[in-house]
Design a protein around this motif. Structure first.
Motif, PDB file in Angstrom:
ATOM      1  N   ALA A  98       0.857  -1.194   0.000  1.00 34.73           N
ATOM      2  CA  ALA A  98       0.000   0.000   0.000  1.00 34.73           C
ATOM      3  C   ALA A  98       0.885   1.234   0.000  1.00 34.73           C
ATOM      4  CB  ALA A  98      -0.907  -0.005   1.227  1.00 34.73           C
ATOM      5  N   VAL A  99       0.821   2.002  -1.061  1.00 33.44           N
ATOM      6  CA  VAL A  99       1.691   3.159  -1.235  1.00 33.44           C
ATOM      7  C   VAL A  99       0.869   4.446  -1.196  1.00 33.44           C
ATOM      8  CG1 VAL A  99       3.403   4.269  -2.715  1.00 33.44           C
ATOM      9  CG2 VAL A  99       3.224   1.766  -2.684  1.00 33.44           C
ATOM     10  N   GLY A 100       1.162   5.307  -0.222  1.00 40.17           N
ATOM     11  CA  GLY A 100       0.436   6.567  -0.134  1.00 40.17           C
ATOM     12  C   GLY A 100      -1.020   6.390   0.216  1.00 40.17           C
ATOM     13  N   ILE A 101      -1.336   5.310   0.927  1.00 41.42           N
ATOM     14  CA  ILE A 101      -2.713   5.021   1.339  1.00 41.42           C
ATOM     15  C   ILE A 101      -2.802   5.168   2.852  1.00 41.42           C
ATOM     16  CG2 ILE A 101      -4.478   3.230   1.510  1.00 41.42           C
ATOM     17  CD1 ILE A 101      -3.436   2.089  -1.127  1.00 41.42           C
ATOM     18  N   SER A 102      -3.709   6.020   3.321  1.00 38.84           N
ATOM     19  CA  SER A 102      -3.790   6.263   4.758  1.00 38.84           C
ATOM     20  C   SER A 102      -4.399   5.088   5.503  1.00 38.84           C
ATOM     21  CB  SER A 102      -4.605   7.534   5.030  1.00 38.84           C
ATOM     22  OG  SER A 102      -5.930   7.374   4.561  1.00 38.84           O
ATOM     23  N   GLY A 103      -5.365   4.396   4.873  1.00 39.34           N
ATOM     24  CA  GLY A 103      -5.957   3.233   5.509  1.00 39.34           C
ATOM     25  C   GLY A 103      -7.326   3.461   6.103  1.00 39.34           C
ATOM     26  N   ALA A 104      -8.220   4.074   5.349  1.00 42.96           N
ATOM     27  CA  ALA A 104      -9.598   4.216   5.804  1.00 42.96           C
ATOM     28  C   ALA A 104     -10.208   2.829   5.990  1.00 42.96           C
ATOM     29  CB  ALA A 104     -10.417   5.011   4.789  1.00 42.96           C
ATOM     30  N   ILE A 105     -11.167   2.720   6.901  1.00 45.67           N
ATOM     31  CA  ILE A 105     -11.734   1.413   7.219  1.00 45.67           C
ATOM     32  C   ILE A 105     -12.314   0.728   5.993  1.00 45.67           C
ATOM     33  CG2 ILE A 105     -13.963   2.415   7.892  1.00 45.67           C
ATOM     34  CD1 ILE A 105     -12.215  -0.727   9.347  1.00 45.67           C
ATOM     35  N   GLN A 106     -12.860   1.529   5.057  1.00 45.42           N
ATOM     36  CA  GLN A 106     -13.437   0.937   3.846  1.00 45.42           C
ATOM     37  C   GLN A 106     -12.368   0.258   3.008  1.00 45.42           C
ATOM     38  OE1 GLN A 106     -13.974   4.010   4.908  1.00 45.42           O
ATOM     39  NE2 GLN A 106     -16.179   4.336   5.114  1.00 45.42           N
ATOM     40  N   HIS A 107     -11.143   0.805   3.026  1.00 40.59           N
ATOM     41  CA  HIS A 107     -10.063   0.186   2.269  1.00 40.59           C
ATOM     42  C   HIS A 107      -9.550  -1.053   2.994  1.00 40.59           C
ATOM     43  CE1 HIS A 107      -6.868   0.094  -0.749  1.00 40.59           C
ATOM     44  NE2 HIS A 107      -6.055  -0.259   0.230  1.00 40.59           N
ATOM     45  N   LEU A 108      -9.394  -0.954   4.298  1.00 43.29           N
ATOM     46  CA  LEU A 108      -8.870  -2.076   5.076  1.00 43.29           C
ATOM     47  C   LEU A 108      -9.773  -3.295   4.965  1.00 43.29           C
ATOM     48  CD1 LEU A 108      -7.587  -0.275   8.298  1.00 43.29           C
ATOM     49  CD2 LEU A 108      -6.412  -0.685   6.121  1.00 43.29           C
ATOM     50  N   GLY A 147       6.161  -1.676   7.845  1.00 40.00           N
ATOM     51  CA  GLY A 147       5.834  -0.281   7.603  1.00 40.00           C
ATOM     52  C   GLY A 147       7.066   0.547   7.309  1.00 40.00           C
ATOM     53  N   LEU A 148       6.982   1.378   6.284  1.00 37.85           N
ATOM     54  CA  LEU A 148       8.066   2.285   5.921  1.00 37.85           C
ATOM     55  C   LEU A 148       7.518   3.706   5.973  1.00 37.85           C
ATOM     56  CD1 LEU A 148       9.565   0.395   2.825  1.00 37.85           C
ATOM     57  CD2 LEU A 148      10.418   0.385   5.169  1.00 37.85           C
ATOM     58  N   VAL A 149       8.065   4.514   6.857  1.00 31.08           N
ATOM     59  CA  VAL A 149       7.635   5.904   6.987  1.00 31.08           C
ATOM     60  C   VAL A 149       8.603   6.777   6.211  1.00 31.08           C
ATOM     61  CG1 VAL A 149       7.175   7.801   8.568  1.00 31.08           C
ATOM     62  CG2 VAL A 149       6.637   5.458   9.255  1.00 31.08           C
ATOM     63  N   GLY A 150       8.079   7.482   5.210  1.00 30.14           N
ATOM     64  CA  GLY A 150       8.935   8.347   4.407  1.00 30.14           C
ATOM     65  C   GLY A 150       8.265   8.726   3.107  1.00 30.14           C
ATOM     66  N   ASP A 151       8.964   9.527   2.329  1.00 31.55           N
ATOM     67  CA  ASP A 151       8.449   9.987   1.042  1.00 31.55           C
ATOM     68  C   ASP A 151       8.468   8.832   0.047  1.00 31.55           C
ATOM     69  OD1 ASP A 151       8.522  11.089  -1.723  1.00 31.55           O
ATOM     70  OD2 ASP A 151       8.422  13.008  -0.662  1.00 31.55           O
ATOM     71  N   LEU A 152       7.327   8.510  -0.530  1.00 27.02           N
ATOM     72  CA  LEU A 152       7.242   7.368  -1.439  1.00 27.02           C
ATOM     73  C   LEU A 152       8.128   7.548  -2.666  1.00 27.02           C
ATOM     74  CD1 LEU A 152       5.157   7.830  -4.181  1.00 27.02           C
ATOM     75  CD2 LEU A 152       3.567   8.202  -2.298  1.00 27.02           C
ATOM     76  N   PHE A 153       8.332   8.805  -3.099  1.00 30.76           N
ATOM     77  CA  PHE A 153       9.136   9.044  -4.293  1.00 30.76           C
ATOM     78  C   PHE A 153      10.624   8.850  -4.010  1.00 30.76           C
ATOM     79  CE2 PHE A 153       5.229  11.536  -4.853  1.00 30.76           C
ATOM     80  CZ  PHE A 153       4.765  10.936  -6.013  1.00 30.76           C
ATOM     81  N   THR A 154      10.976   8.790  -2.736  1.00 29.38           N
ATOM     82  CA  THR A 154      12.341   8.447  -2.349  1.00 29.38           C
ATOM     83  C   THR A 154      12.468   6.955  -2.087  1.00 29.38           C
ATOM     84  OG1 THR A 154      12.683  10.619  -1.347  1.00 29.38           O
ATOM     85  CG2 THR A 154      14.170   8.857  -0.661  1.00 29.38           C
ATOM     86  N   LEU A 155      11.473   6.398  -1.413  1.00 25.17           N
ATOM     87  CA  LEU A 155      11.541   4.999  -0.994  1.00 25.17           C
ATOM     88  C   LEU A 155      11.345   4.010  -2.155  1.00 25.17           C
ATOM     89  CD1 LEU A 155       9.562   5.169   2.369  1.00 25.17           C
ATOM     90  CD2 LEU A 155      12.031   4.916   2.068  1.00 25.17           C
ATOM     91  N   LEU A 156      10.451   4.318  -3.071  1.00 25.32           N
ATOM     92  CA  LEU A 156      10.197   3.352  -4.162  1.00 25.32           C
ATOM     93  C   LEU A 156      11.427   3.118  -5.039  1.00 25.32           C
ATOM     94  CD1 LEU A 156       6.518   3.922  -5.341  1.00 25.32           C
ATOM     95  CD2 LEU A 156       7.416   2.468  -3.545  1.00 25.32           C
ATOM     96  N   PRO A 157      12.172   4.174  -5.443  1.00 21.15           N
ATOM     97  CA  PRO A 157      13.398   3.903  -6.205  1.00 21.15           C
ATOM     98  C   PRO A 157      14.411   3.078  -5.406  1.00 21.15           C
ATOM     99  CG  PRO A 157      12.729   6.190  -6.472  1.00 21.15           C
ATOM    100  CD  PRO A 157      11.867   5.617  -5.392  1.00 21.15           C
TER     101      PRO A 157
END
Length: 314
Positions: A260-270, A297-307
């Motif tokens: 899950a990338v850039g997804i906060s995790g609303a109950i409907q998604h979970l 869990g990885l806390v950080g900017d997705l545009f940094t972490l994905l590469p």
């Protein structure tokens, strides 16, 4: 003893093997006398041959009719209801197909449908989720009436392959409706794995920022051989088409790996991913609800972490 009839889902001449095999697993939990699969199509032979290989299937019934070329609920349901004579249970997958067809079958048989069966307690008692999956309810059905149910495929393993069920043609004397007809099908096309049956899924949320930025999700998915999903927020924002939506109002999935990338995790998604094997969450907000259920869990900017993740994949 129970006798179960399972409605096979198929498209473009190919069986949805995952959905059908998982529905067979649910039927086997009844310890029935027999499990049969019905294939309704204009050319059912190849589809029936696939269904016959599923372990636990005693027979595959084929209904060949030009009107069955497309899955129109109003056309299929009268035939299924007719074929259901002598069966104690009629099951279908809780997919878009099953949610369309099975309520019509239940109405024709004069019973209330049991939706999203996730556990079998006895022949007429089942467990199903309610309140967006936040609670599980046990429901019973009349013992003297047939059971029509959809199976929550994310809750069941697929039955194995290796069966050799008999295939036989079924002749049904049924008046088909003339007020409903197939007009056309608009469906997204992709070379990636199917979202509902994929072993790996990479999903993006509102945090991805734009449709253009969503390419990073596609790129990681391709590296992992994964399907692509999205949160409702990403769909509503126009980043991706709605067939990629995962969650209560989208697709309920159970992949071995869910990223899950850039997804906060609303109950409907979970609700849509609660049966996933391993959940990896990537989000710059360390307090995001997604981290409460994530295995990694990885806390950080997705545009940094994905590469960095892609570099580590080699």
């Amino acid at each position: 003893m129970s006798k179960v009839l399972i409605v096979a889902e198929h498209l473009n001449g190919a069986l949805n093997a995952s959905a059908t095999a998982k529905t067979v697993s649910a039927a086997r939990a009844l310890s029935p006398e027999s499990i049969d699969v019905i294939v309704l199509s204009d050319a059912p032979d190849a589809i029936a041959a696939e269904a016959a290989k599923i372990d636990g299937v005693a027979a595959v019934l084929t209904v060949a009719h030009p009107a069955n070329a497309h899955a129109v609920a109003a056309v299929l349901a009268p035939q299924i209801a007719k074929a259901a004579a002598g069966y104690s249970h009629v099951f279908g997958p809780s997919t878009t197909f099953g949610k369309d067809v099975m309520p019509c079958v239940a109405a024709l048989l004069g019973v209330a449908q049991v939706s999203d069966v996730m556990a079998v307690e006895s022949s007429h008692v089942f467990k199903r989720p309610i309140y967006a999956g936040n609670a599980i309810v046990t429901v019973g059905t009349p013992a003297d009436r047939p059971v029509v149910a959809t199976v929550r495929v994310a809750s069941w393993p697929a039955a194995g392959q290796g069966g050799s069920a008999a295939v036989r043609a079924l002749a049904l004397d049924v008046a088909l409706p003339t007020h409903t007809r197939f007009a056309g099908l608009a469906a997204g096309k992709s070379d990636r794995p199917d979202l509902q049956s994929a072993a790996r899924v990479v999903s993006g949320g509102r945090g991805v920022g734009s449709a253009e930025n969503f390419q990073v999700i596609y790129h990681l998915a391709d590296r992992l051989g994964a399907a692509v999903g999205a949160s409702r927020a990403a769909v509503d924002a126009g980043y991706v088409p709605n067939e990629l939506q995962v969650g209560q109002t989208g697709k309920i999935i159970a992949p071995e790996l869910y990223v899950a990338v850039g997804i906060s995790g609303a109950i409907q998604h979970l609700t849509g991913i609660k049966d996933a094997g391993t959940i990896v969450a990537i989000n710059k907000d360390g307090d995001a609800p997604i981290f409460e259920i994530a295995d990694i869990g990885l806390v950080g900017d997705l545009f940094t972490l994905l590469p960095e993740i892609e570099a580590a994949l080699g």
